[in-house]
Design a protein around this motif. Sequence first.
Motif, PDB file in Angstrom:
ATOM      1  N   UNK A   1      10.765-162.276  31.642  1.00  0.00           N
ATOM      2  CA  UNK A   1       9.778-163.352  31.740  1.00  0.00           C
ATOM      3  C   UNK A   1       9.514-163.756  33.185  1.00  0.00           C
ATOM      4  N   UNK A   2      10.406-163.416  34.099  1.00  0.00           N
ATOM      5  CA  UNK A   2      10.217-163.822  35.498  1.00  0.00           C
ATOM      6  C   UNK A   2       9.619-162.714  36.365  1.00  0.00           C
ATOM      7  N   UNK A   3       9.321-161.558  35.784  1.00  0.00           N
ATOM      8  CA  UNK A   3       8.871-160.416  36.587  1.00  0.00           C
ATOM      9  C   UNK A   3       7.665-160.738  37.459  1.00  0.00           C
ATOM     10  N   UNK A   4       6.616-161.287  36.872  1.00  0.00           N
ATOM     11  CA  UNK A   4       5.393-161.543  37.631  1.00  0.00           C
ATOM     12  C   UNK A   4       5.605-162.521  38.767  1.00  0.00           C
ATOM     13  N   UNK A   5       6.257-163.640  38.468  1.00  0.00           N
ATOM     14  CA  UNK A   5       6.439-164.674  39.483  1.00  0.00           C
ATOM     15  C   UNK A   5       7.355-164.216  40.611  1.00  0.00           C
ATOM     16  N   UNK A   6       8.449-163.564  40.266  1.00  0.00           N
ATOM     17  CA  UNK A   6       9.394-163.116  41.287  1.00  0.00           C
ATOM     18  C   UNK A   6       8.760-162.030  42.158  1.00  0.00           C
ATOM     19  N   UNK A   7       8.056-161.095  41.538  1.00  0.00           N
ATOM     20  CA  UNK A   7       7.399-160.035  42.310  1.00  0.00           C
ATOM     21  C   UNK A   7       6.364-160.633  43.250  1.00  0.00           C
ATOM     22  N   UNK A   8       5.564-161.570  42.737  1.00  0.00           N
ATOM     23  CA  UNK A   8       4.560-162.197  43.586  1.00  0.00           C
ATOM     24  C   UNK A   8       5.226-162.938  44.744  1.00  0.00           C
ATOM     25  N   UNK A   9       6.287-163.681  44.475  1.00  0.00           N
ATOM     26  CA  UNK A   9       6.983-164.414  45.544  1.00  0.00           C
ATOM     27  C   UNK A   9       7.575-163.452  46.569  1.00  0.00           C
ATOM     28  N   UNK A  10       8.129-162.356  46.095  1.00  0.00           N
ATOM     29  CA  UNK A  10       8.751-161.393  46.993  1.00  0.00           C
ATOM     30  C   UNK A  10       7.732-160.738  47.927  1.00  0.00           C
ATOM     31  N   UNK A  11       6.515-160.492  47.443  1.00  0.00           N
ATOM     32  CA  UNK A  11       5.522-159.777  48.242  1.00  0.00           C
ATOM     33  C   UNK A  11       4.464-160.674  48.879  1.00  0.00           C
ATOM     34  N   UNK A  12       4.603-162.005  48.708  1.00  0.00           N
ATOM     35  CA  UNK A  12       3.655-162.923  49.347  1.00  0.00           C
ATOM     36  C   UNK A  12       4.340-164.053  50.104  1.00  0.00           C
ATOM     37  N   UNK A  13       5.617-164.297  49.841  1.00  0.00           N
ATOM     38  CA  UNK A  13       6.319-165.387  50.494  1.00  0.00           C
ATOM     39  C   UNK A  13       6.035-166.749  49.888  1.00  0.00           C
TER      40      UNK A  13
ATOM     41  N   UNK B   1      -0.480-157.784  35.706  1.00  0.00           N
ATOM     42  CA  UNK B   1       0.481-157.789  34.612  1.00  0.00           C
ATOM     43  C   UNK B   1       0.586-159.164  33.975  1.00  0.00           C
ATOM     44  N   UNK B   2       0.534-160.185  34.791  1.00  0.00           N
ATOM     45  CA  UNK B   2       0.604-161.554  34.286  1.00  0.00           C
ATOM     46  C   UNK B   2      -0.651-161.899  33.502  1.00  0.00           C
ATOM     47  N   UNK B   3      -1.785-161.394  33.950  1.00  0.00           N
ATOM     48  CA  UNK B   3      -3.044-161.627  33.221  1.00  0.00           C
ATOM     49  C   UNK B   3      -2.953-161.026  31.812  1.00  0.00           C
TER      50      UNK B   3
ATOM     51  N   UNK C   1      -1.627-169.468  36.471  1.00  0.00           N
ATOM     52  CA  UNK C   1      -1.299-168.043  36.398  1.00  0.00           C
ATOM     53  C   UNK C   1      -0.006-167.833  35.621  1.00  0.00           C
ATOM     54  N   UNK C   2       0.996-168.650  35.896  1.00  0.00           N
ATOM     55  CA  UNK C   2       2.299-168.503  35.242  1.00  0.00           C
ATOM     56  C   UNK C   2       2.479-169.636  34.239  1.00  0.00           C
ATOM     57  N   UNK C   3       2.693-169.258  32.985  1.00  0.00           N
ATOM     58  CA  UNK C   3       2.791-170.248  31.917  1.00  0.00           C
ATOM     59  C   UNK C   3       3.938-169.919  30.966  1.00  0.00           C
ATOM     60  N   UNK C   4       4.289-170.915  30.186  1.00  0.00           N
ATOM     61  CA  UNK C   4       5.206-170.736  29.071  1.00  0.00           C
ATOM     62  C   UNK C   4       4.403-170.044  27.963  1.00  0.00           C
ATOM     63  N   UNK C   5       5.039-169.584  26.881  1.00  0.00           N
ATOM     64  CA  UNK C   5       4.318-168.864  25.820  1.00  0.00           C
ATOM     65  C   UNK C   5       3.177-169.655  25.167  1.00  0.00           C
ATOM     66  N   UNK C   6       3.191-170.985  25.289  1.00  0.00           N
ATOM     67  CA  UNK C   6       2.119-171.784  24.694  1.00  0.00           C
ATOM     68  C   UNK C   6       1.100-172.263  25.729  1.00  0.00           C
ATOM     69  N   UNK C   7       1.231-171.821  26.975  1.00  0.00           N
ATOM     70  CA  UNK C   7       0.283-172.182  28.018  1.00  0.00           C
ATOM     71  C   UNK C   7       0.727-173.327  28.907  1.00  0.00           C
ATOM     72  N   UNK C   8       1.819-173.998  28.537  1.00  0.00           N
ATOM     73  CA  UNK C   8       2.316-175.080  29.389  1.00  0.00           C
ATOM     74  C   UNK C   8       2.787-174.503  30.724  1.00  0.00           C
TER      75      UNK C   8
END
Length: 169
Positions: free
Chosen positions: A27-39, A99-101, A121-128
Amino acid sequence: PKATPHRVEAMTVEHAGRILSAIHGTACEGMVTLAMFTGLRRAEACGLLWADVDTSAAVLTVRHQLQMVGGEWVLVPPKTRSSERRVPLPPQALAAIEGERSRQAAARDAAGSQWIDNGLVFTMPDGRPVPGRTALDRFTSALAKAGLPPMRFHDLRHAYATLLIAIEN
């Protein structure tokens, strides 16, 4: 007594690769990857809106961060004026966004009328919104399952510089 400053050791490209392998499919793949490659900081990633992402120009604009205010999650401006910035998206970050989209579209379909559309962009399964603590817990759990040592989410900002140098070479 004075606090002892946290010692930051530069992340190696090998260690970054191990982290990316550890978070793959989580569940953290998108956010962690984005943080790693954008700061991006954790609160900036949690508060990133689709309206602030331009995949055709491969850039995102940091305009908000997610914070708890009065018992509810709200978008607030970054701490300083210089924190508002345009950030180029390298191919790895673009792939994370796409991937997050896809993940979010599937979650929206599954939630149906229960989906909470907030434009994040990053949400819980219900959009929160994803609370910062949840993002950190997901990251910590993925590292532990992969047998990697614990690290702060903020350490991904330091990895960003290492990875930029590696991409350039």
